[in-house]
Write an enzyme that holds these catalytic residues in place. Structure first.
Site, PDB file in Angstrom:
ATOM      1  N   GLY A  59      74.203  44.161  46.804  1.00 25.89           N
ATOM      2  CA  GLY A  59      72.911  43.996  47.464  1.00 25.89           C
ATOM      3  C   GLY A  59      71.774  44.253  46.504  1.00 25.89           C
ATOM      4  N   ASN A  60      70.565  44.398  47.032  1.00 23.71           N
ATOM      5  CA  ASN A  60      69.415  44.742  46.183  1.00 23.71           C
ATOM      6  C   ASN A  60      68.451  45.607  46.980  1.00 23.71           C
ATOM      7  OD1 ASN A  60      67.378  42.958  47.516  1.00 23.71           O
ATOM      8  ND2 ASN A  60      68.828  41.375  46.867  1.00 23.71           N
ATOM      9  N   HIS A  61      67.356  46.009  46.349  1.00 21.15           N
ATOM     10  CA  HIS A  61      66.476  47.018  46.956  1.00 21.15           C
ATOM     11  C   HIS A  61      65.457  46.450  47.944  1.00 21.15           C
ATOM     12  CE1 HIS A  61      67.936  50.360  44.680  1.00 21.15           C
ATOM     13  NE2 HIS A  61      67.769  49.715  43.536  1.00 21.15           N
ATOM     14  N   SER A  62      65.484  45.158  48.219  1.00 21.01           N
ATOM     15  CA  SER A  62      64.471  44.602  49.121  1.00 21.01           C
ATOM     16  C   SER A  62      64.588  45.233  50.513  1.00 21.01           C
ATOM     17  CB  SER A  62      64.654  43.092  49.227  1.00 21.01           C
ATOM     18  OG  SER A  62      63.823  42.596  50.234  1.00 21.01           O
ATOM     19  N   ALA A  86      64.857  38.441  49.091  1.00 24.47           N
ATOM     20  CA  ALA A  86      65.396  38.567  47.733  1.00 24.47           C
ATOM     21  C   ALA A  86      66.837  38.071  47.802  1.00 24.47           C
ATOM     22  CB  ALA A  86      65.340  40.011  47.278  1.00 24.47           C
TER      23      ALA A  86
END
Ligand code: CTP
Length: 405
Positions: free
Chosen positions: A214-217, A280
């Protein structure tokens, strides 16, 4: 704590409170409307005053509370006419079965029902009563009539009722009423008639049944755009991976991966006026997803994941546009940690966007997870505009202003 909300700012809202236990929640509705910048005039029925004192509302609204049709303050107009004329919206929360019956029959035997008959403002009802009263054919017929006359209705919800029983009839929570007020006030906004699709959050690419990349969005920017567009009258579809509360009056599609997002975006944008891709999207995903949880082998052995490319959603949307269908306008975001403007300009061109919102995500007061953003807008005609540090809600409004222009 709410800050000023554009669609509510300086709007005259008449809050009608009738006699049900949910009247105490109307105090929270009043407080939130006032904090958001609205001018709230509260009109209470006699029965409502058995549940909550007028003083509560007077203290929250910083304005007099009205209940007596015949109390005409010196030098002023008859209250039901003056209040009815000034209102941008009449909200009745809670609306009892008895009040709904009066409204559906045009009765005007107290101040609130007289105002409801006299005002040209739209009407929003938040019914609250026991389940059997709600289900009664008389109440249902009254609701049908009121809806046909143009009233908006929010709730009632399922849950615990005043009697202690569980069932349908509970007034919806104040947050939902505020959402419905914003939708009702926004109906004649500058995006009325527009279909807007917004993506939000970071995609999650499965590794096995319990893990993902995943990512930090956080999704906050996308939700701000979706809510701002809704408040300006647009029909909004929000395609999201985030676990934020669903905005009232917005069609929300929850999903995880870039591939799922691609399918949802292509479907939702076929007839859309605007796509705002705030999500994102992961560029890579595990080439294969393990069917079972991946277990450790030995004490020190690592694991290698092979990643393949994800589709570029905006590129696919551009291809769909070339084929003659797809959104009229497309807005993208560029999250960068270096060479912000050059990278963003490249993406604007490659993805055939009208506008790209360039975002330096290495700054700690802007970008992921915070409520503020410092962005530069780049337009397809080569122009650009650097914005100061603003809330994501303000950035959302400015993006929509540009698109509208
Ligand atoms: N985007 C997309 N599909 C992808 C990746 C990104 O539609 N597979 C969209 C994003 O939603 C955003 C814009 O393209 O609106 C730019 O995203 P960004 O991650 O900044 O750029 P990338 O295209 O991924 O380029 P790079 O990896 O080189 O930064």
């Amino acid at each position: 704590m709410l800050t000023t909300i554009k669609v509510l700012h300086n709007k005259h809202i008449l809050l009608g409170v009738t006699g049900g236990i949910a009247a105490y929640k109307a105090a929270m509705v009043c407080s939130q409307l006032v904090q958001a910048g609205a001018l709230v005039d509260v009109v209470m029925t006699e029965a409502a005053q058995k549940f909550v004192a007028p003083l509560t509302f007077q203290a929250l609204a910083h304005r007099p509370v009205y209940s007596d049709m015949f109390a005409i303050p010196p030098g002023q107009n008859i209250p039901h006419i003056a209040l009815a004329d000034a209102a941008d919206l009449l909200v009745i929360a809670p609306a009892t079965a008895h009040t709904l019956a009066k409204l559906a029959n045009g009765l005007a035997d107290d101040l609130l029902s007289a105002i409801a008959l006299a005002t040209p403002a739209p009407l929003l009802l938040a019914p609250a009563m026991e389940t059997d009263m709600w289900r009664h054919p008389a109440t249902q017929a009254n609701m049908e009539k009121l809806r046909a006359w143009g009233a908006s209705v929010v709730g009632p919800a399922e849950g615990r009722l005043a009697s202690g029983a569980m069932g349908q009839g509970r007034m919806v929570e104040p947050e939902e009423i505020i959402g419905a007020v914003r939708v009702a006030l926004g109906r004649r906004g500058d995006l009325a008639g527009w279909r807007v699709v917004v993506t939000a959050g970071g995609t999650r690419e499965a590794i096995d049944p319990v893990r993902f990349i995943g990512n930090h969005s956080s999704g906050k920017m996308g939700y701000a755009v979706a809510i701002a567009a809704r408040d300006r009258g647009a029909a909004v579809t929000l395609i999201t991976t985030a676990a934020l509360p669903d905005p009232f009056g917005v069609e929300v599609i929850h999903l995880d991966s870039a591939e799922q997002m691609l399918a949802a975006v292509l479907e939702a944008t076929r007839q859309a006026d605007l796509l705002v891709m705030a999500a994102a999207v992961a560029d890579f995903r595990p080439k294969s997803v393990a069917e079972q949880k991946i277990k450790k082998k030995g004490d020190s052995e690592g694991v290698t994941l092979e990643l393949g490319r994800n589709p570029d959603i905006l590129a696919e949307v551009a291809a769909q546009k070339m084929a003659g269908y797809g959104p009229q306008h497309t807005v993208g975001f560029a999250a960068e940690t270096e060479d912000l403007l050059a990278n963003a300009r490249g993406k604007l061109e490659r993805k055939k966007l009208d506008l790209i919102v360039a975002n330096d995500v290495s700054a700690n007061d802007a970008g992921f997870a915070v409520d503020t953003n410092r962005v530069t807008l780049l337009f397809k005609d080569g122009q650009s505009e650097a914005l100061p540090l603003l809330s994501k809600v303000e950035v959302a409004e400015i993006i929509l202003d540009h698109v509208k222009r």
